[in-house]
Design a protein around this motif. Structure first.
Motif, PDB file in Angstrom:
ATOM      1  N   VAL A  65      42.996  46.113  -7.126  1.00  0.00           N
ATOM      2  CA  VAL A  65      41.644  45.923  -6.583  1.00  0.00           C
ATOM      3  C   VAL A  65      40.633  46.668  -7.454  1.00  0.00           C
ATOM      4  O   VAL A  65      39.557  46.139  -7.759  1.00  0.00           O
ATOM      5  CB  VAL A  65      41.563  46.369  -5.105  1.00  0.00           C
ATOM      6  CG1 VAL A  65      40.120  46.411  -4.613  1.00  0.00           C
ATOM      7  CG2 VAL A  65      42.390  45.443  -4.220  1.00  0.00           C
ATOM      8  N   ALA A  66      40.969  47.873  -7.889  1.00  0.00           N
ATOM      9  CA  ALA A  66      40.074  48.633  -8.762  1.00  0.00           C
ATOM     10  C   ALA A  66      39.854  47.901 -10.086  1.00  0.00           C
ATOM     11  O   ALA A  66      38.726  47.849 -10.598  1.00  0.00           O
ATOM     12  CB  ALA A  66      40.642  50.029  -9.010  1.00  0.00           C
ATOM     13  N   ALA A  67      40.921  47.317 -10.640  1.00  0.00           N
ATOM     14  CA  ALA A  67      40.785  46.555 -11.889  1.00  0.00           C
ATOM     15  C   ALA A  67      39.852  45.362 -11.687  1.00  0.00           C
ATOM     16  O   ALA A  67      39.013  45.061 -12.545  1.00  0.00           O
ATOM     17  CB  ALA A  67      42.150  46.092 -12.381  1.00  0.00           C
ATOM     18  N   ALA A  68      40.001  44.695 -10.549  1.00  0.00           N
ATOM     19  CA  ALA A  68      39.143  43.540 -10.265  1.00  0.00           C
ATOM     20  C   ALA A  68      37.683  43.951 -10.121  1.00  0.00           C
ATOM     21  O   ALA A  68      36.795  43.344 -10.730  1.00  0.00           O
ATOM     22  CB  ALA A  68      39.632  42.830  -9.000  1.00  0.00           C
ATOM     23  N   THR A  69      37.430  44.987  -9.338  1.00  0.00           N
ATOM     24  CA  THR A  69      36.041  45.399  -9.124  1.00  0.00           C
ATOM     25  C   THR A  69      35.426  45.964 -10.392  1.00  0.00           C
ATOM     26  O   THR A  69      34.247  45.732 -10.667  1.00  0.00           O
ATOM     27  CB  THR A  69      35.915  46.413  -7.969  1.00  0.00           C
ATOM     28  OG1 THR A  69      36.720  47.546  -8.241  1.00  0.00           O
ATOM     29  CG2 THR A  69      36.317  45.793  -6.649  1.00  0.00           C
ATOM     30  N   SER A  70      36.218  46.677 -11.196  1.00  0.00           N
ATOM     31  CA  SER A  70      35.667  47.224 -12.438  1.00  0.00           C
ATOM     32  C   SER A  70      35.416  46.135 -13.484  1.00  0.00           C
ATOM     33  O   SER A  70      34.720  46.360 -14.468  1.00  0.00           O
ATOM     34  CB  SER A  70      36.582  48.314 -13.008  1.00  0.00           C
ATOM     35  OG  SER A  70      37.797  47.768 -13.450  1.00  0.00           O
ATOM     36  N   SER A  71      35.956  44.948 -13.238  1.00  0.00           N
ATOM     37  CA  SER A  71      35.712  43.798 -14.120  1.00  0.00           C
ATOM     38  C   SER A  71      34.628  42.887 -13.564  1.00  0.00           C
ATOM     39  O   SER A  71      34.362  41.824 -14.123  1.00  0.00           O
ATOM     40  CB  SER A  71      37.008  42.999 -14.304  1.00  0.00           C
ATOM     41  OG  SER A  71      37.956  43.777 -14.979  1.00  0.00           O
ATOM     42  N   GLY A  72      34.030  43.286 -12.452  1.00  0.00           N
ATOM     43  CA  GLY A  72      32.909  42.531 -11.894  1.00  0.00           C
ATOM     44  C   GLY A  72      33.242  41.602 -10.747  1.00  0.00           C
ATOM     45  O   GLY A  72      32.352  40.903 -10.254  1.00  0.00           O
ATOM     46  N   ALA A  73      34.477  41.566 -10.298  1.00  0.00           N
ATOM     47  CA  ALA A  73      34.826  40.697  -9.165  1.00  0.00           C
ATOM     48  C   ALA A  73      34.115  41.200  -7.910  1.00  0.00           C
ATOM     49  O   ALA A  73      34.122  42.395  -7.621  1.00  0.00           O
ATOM     50  CB  ALA A  73      36.333  40.682  -8.941  1.00  0.00           C
ATOM     51  N   GLU A  74      33.511  40.273  -7.200  1.00  0.00           N
ATOM     52  CA  GLU A  74      32.805  40.632  -5.972  1.00  0.00           C
ATOM     53  C   GLU A  74      33.541  40.188  -4.722  1.00  0.00           C
ATOM     54  O   GLU A  74      33.235  40.644  -3.624  1.00  0.00           O
ATOM     55  CB  GLU A  74      31.402  40.037  -5.995  1.00  0.00           C
ATOM     56  CG  GLU A  74      30.544  40.631  -7.096  1.00  0.00           C
ATOM     57  CD  GLU A  74      29.145  40.058  -7.140  1.00  0.00           C
ATOM     58  OE1 GLU A  74      28.795  39.228  -6.276  1.00  0.00           O
ATOM     59  OE2 GLU A  74      28.397  40.451  -8.044  1.00  0.00           O
ATOM     60  N   GLU A  75      34.502  39.288  -4.895  1.00  0.00           N
ATOM     61  CA  GLU A  75      35.260  38.786  -3.754  1.00  0.00           C
ATOM     62  C   GLU A  75      36.659  38.398  -4.219  1.00  0.00           C
ATOM     63  O   GLU A  75      36.843  37.975  -5.354  1.00  0.00           O
ATOM     64  CB  GLU A  75      34.559  37.565  -3.147  1.00  0.00           C
ATOM     65  CG  GLU A  75      35.098  37.166  -1.808  1.00  0.00           C
ATOM     66  CD  GLU A  75      34.265  36.063  -1.158  1.00  0.00           C
ATOM     67  OE1 GLU A  75      34.777  35.461  -0.205  1.00  0.00           O
ATOM     68  OE2 GLU A  75      33.129  35.800  -1.602  1.00  0.00           O
ATOM     69  N   LEU A  76      37.632  38.542  -3.328  1.00  0.00           N
ATOM     70  CA  LEU A  76      39.008  38.179  -3.632  1.00  0.00           C
ATOM     71  C   LEU A  76      39.445  36.990  -2.799  1.00  0.00           C
ATOM     72  O   LEU A  76      39.003  36.828  -1.656  1.00  0.00           O
ATOM     73  CB  LEU A  76      39.955  39.355  -3.354  1.00  0.00           C
ATOM     74  CG  LEU A  76      39.716  40.623  -4.154  1.00  0.00           C
ATOM     75  CD1 LEU A  76      40.688  41.708  -3.713  1.00  0.00           C
ATOM     76  CD2 LEU A  76      39.843  40.355  -5.642  1.00  0.00           C
ATOM     77  N   GLU A  77      40.320  36.162  -3.376  1.00  0.00           N
ATOM     78  CA  GLU A  77      40.908  35.037  -2.647  1.00  0.00           C
ATOM     79  C   GLU A  77      42.248  35.390  -2.047  1.00  0.00           C
ATOM     80  O   GLU A  77      42.602  34.889  -0.985  1.00  0.00           O
ATOM     81  CB  GLU A  77      41.104  33.837  -3.577  1.00  0.00           C
ATOM     82  CG  GLU A  77      39.849  33.129  -3.947  1.00  0.00           C
ATOM     83  CD  GLU A  77      40.124  31.898  -4.787  1.00  0.00           C
ATOM     84  OE1 GLU A  77      41.243  31.733  -5.314  1.00  0.00           O
ATOM     85  OE2 GLU A  77      39.196  31.091  -4.923  1.00  0.00           O
ATOM     86  N   ALA A  78      43.045  36.201  -2.761  1.00  0.00           N
ATOM     87  CA  ALA A  78      44.398  36.515  -2.300  1.00  0.00           C
ATOM     88  C   ALA A  78      44.923  37.745  -3.014  1.00  0.00           C
ATOM     89  O   ALA A  78      44.432  38.114  -4.086  1.00  0.00           O
ATOM     90  CB  ALA A  78      45.335  35.331  -2.553  1.00  0.00           C
TER      91      ALA A  78
END
Length: 121
Positions: A65-78
């Motif tokens: 989750v940290a990798a996703a948010t630090s890459s700019g992801a604002e929402e997750l699908e799964a």
């Protein structure tokens, strides 16, 4: 709320199967206690493994989750976690829920077989 998966082949979407495979590969690559992967709403995937340092302890899912948010992801699908534990850590699920209140969180054993699906409210 978690539900047991009885027939994985019928219930697991191919895209969800991919994040389970990525989580399993991440875990195996370094021999970590857990491996995790998440997919954002753009279809990008991020992986993580358990971090056990003296000054820092993170679950694999928290790392993903940290990798996703630090890459700019604002929402997750799964999200998917490969672990031998009987459940996914509550703080790990909470990290997913901050970005996606209803995204499925799959728990799989070391063999990659999904044994549980949790959905938010």
């Amino acid at each position: 709320m978690a539900e047991r998966i009885e027939t994985v082949a019928e219930r697991l979407d191919p895209e969800d199967g991919k994040i389970v495979t990525l989580a399993r590969s991440a875990r195996a690559r370094i021999g970590a206690a857990e491996g995790a992967a998440v997919r954002d709403t753009d279809g990008r995937t991020y992986t993580g493994c358990t971090v056990r340092l003296t000054a820092l302890r993170l679950t694999a899912l928290q790392v993903a989750v940290a990798a996703a948010t630090s890459s700019g992801a604002e929402e997750l699908e799964a999200a998917a976690v490969v672990t031998d534990a009987g459940e996914v850590d509550a703080d790990s699920v909470a990290a997913v829920r901050e970005l996606a209140s209803t995204a499925p969180v799959f728990r799989a054993g070391g063999d990659g077989e999904v044994v549980e699906l949790s959905r938010g409210t």
